[in-house]
Design a protein around this motif. Structure first.
Motif, PDB file in Angstrom:
ATOM      1  N   LEU A   1     -48.087 -19.442-117.435  1.00 55.62           N
ATOM      2  CA  LEU A   1     -49.163 -20.428-117.328  1.00 55.62           C
ATOM      3  C   LEU A   1     -48.778 -21.783-117.910  1.00 55.62           C
ATOM      4  O   LEU A   1     -49.582 -22.722-117.887  1.00 55.62           O
TER       5      LEU A   1
ATOM      6  N   LYS B   1     -49.457 -25.336-116.242  1.00 52.69           N
ATOM      7  CA  LYS B   1     -50.869 -25.737-116.264  1.00 52.69           C
ATOM      8  C   LYS B   1     -51.303 -26.071-117.685  1.00 52.69           C
ATOM      9  O   LYS B   1     -52.026 -27.049-117.921  1.00 52.69           O
ATOM     10  N   TRP B   2     -50.869 -25.261-118.640  1.00 54.49           N
ATOM     11  CA  TRP B   2     -51.307 -25.438-120.016  1.00 54.49           C
ATOM     12  C   TRP B   2     -50.830 -26.750-120.617  1.00 54.49           C
ATOM     13  O   TRP B   2     -51.556 -27.385-121.372  1.00 54.49           O
TER      14      TRP B   2
ATOM     15  N   TRP C   1     -58.292 -22.341-119.318  1.00 55.40           N
ATOM     16  CA  TRP C   1     -56.973 -21.965-119.848  1.00 55.40           C
ATOM     17  C   TRP C   1     -56.372 -20.813-119.052  1.00 55.40           C
ATOM     18  O   TRP C   1     -55.173 -20.801-118.784  1.00 55.40           O
TER      19      TRP C   1
ATOM     20  N   GLU D   1     -50.488 -29.516-119.241  1.00 54.54           N
ATOM     21  CA  GLU D   1     -51.389 -30.573-118.773  1.00 54.54           C
ATOM     22  C   GLU D   1     -52.714 -30.539-119.539  1.00 54.54           C
ATOM     23  O   GLU D   1     -53.256 -31.584-119.903  1.00 54.54           O
ATOM     24  N   LEU D   2     -53.239 -29.335-119.777  1.00 54.05           N
ATOM     25  CA  LEU D   2     -54.502 -29.202-120.505  1.00 54.05           C
ATOM     26  C   LEU D   2     -54.358 -29.639-121.964  1.00 54.05           C
ATOM     27  O   LEU D   2     -55.251 -30.288-122.509  1.00 54.05           O
TER      28      LEU D   2
ATOM     29  N   PRO E   1     -56.766 -19.023-115.476  1.00 61.57           N
ATOM     30  CA  PRO E   1     -57.427 -19.104-114.176  1.00 61.57           C
ATOM     31  C   PRO E   1     -58.041 -17.786-113.730  1.00 61.57           C
ATOM     32  O   PRO E   1     -59.015 -17.758-113.000  1.00 61.57           O
TER      33      PRO E   1
END
Length: 233
Positions: free
Chosen positions: A151, A154-155, A204, A157-158, A206
């Protein structure tokens, strides 16, 4: 440690209430990682929580395995202020900062939970902790934020969007090499959290399967020992 690593912030999260929610969510994980710590009797031990946020991990630790005294340090000034408010009568000192200058061979045990992935200079941090530990002391560093995490794209970016910090890209092996270079005897394990994991749609994870895999497979715990005969960083 470089100058940027020493600067302080007001809160970790852009949303000022997120730190409070994070503390509530981490409590079961804290209790699990405390169970994994090899050192059971801490009654005569000095403990460090690096990146302590609001001090919840140290409060949980003291309730389960009372220690002699502890230091909780964090770069977020507002979090440290809350930690002081929440600590009650337990023997904990809190400080705002990102280094351990002046603390030499002071601690028997050090802990960090989801902190090392945010540190710009991991080599300097490893050296810092090594110097602060007594010979024979151990550092338990826990993180699931590494490039081996499926992940992670994606993480990262968060983390950049939701926090007031700068995210770093490191693999599990990158951490191992940095701590070995500092002089630690390095070992690790999967955290393998064995409790029930709440179904929370917060962006966090999906899919719920991702959350289950994260806490059982992806999140890891390093045990980093400063050999009794010292060695050099």
């Amino acid at each position: 440690m470089n100058h940027d690593a020493q600067k302080t912030i007001t809160t970790w999260y852009v949303d000022p209430d997120a730190d409070d929610r994070m503390s509530d969510g981490h409590a079961p994980i804290w209790r699990h990682l405390i169970d994994l710590i090899v050192e059971h009797d801490l009654s005569e031990k000095n403990v460090l929580d690096f990146g302590c946020n609001q001090g919840g991990l140290l409060r949980h630790l003291y309730a389960i395995r009372p220690f002699r005294k502890a230091l909780g340090i964090d770069i977020a000034a507002q979090s440290i202020a809350k930690a002081e408010t929440f600590k009650g009568n337990i023997p904990v000192q809190h400080a705002v900062g990102g280094t351990l200058e002046g603390w030499v061979e002071e601690f028997d045990l050090a802990i960090s939970h989801e902190v090392i992935y945010l540190l710009e200079d991991i080599d300097a941090h490893a050296t810092d902790i090594f110097k602060a530990l007594k010979p024979g002391g151990a550092y338990y560093a826990v993180t699931g934020c590494h490039t081996d995490n499926p992940l992670w794209p994606k993480w990262r970016e968060l983390v950049a969007k939701r926090t007031n910090t700068v995210v770093q890209d490191r693999s599990i092996s990158d951490y191992g090499r940095a701590f070995a270079k500092a002089g630690f005897e390095v070992s690790g394990r999967k955290l393998e959290y064995d409790g029930f994991i709440p179904f929370v749609e917060d962006g966090w994870t999906p899919d719920f399967a991702d959350a289950l895999n994260y806490y059982t497979e992806t999140k890891i715990m390093f045990r980093l020992v400063k050999r009794p005969n010292g060695g050099s960083a």
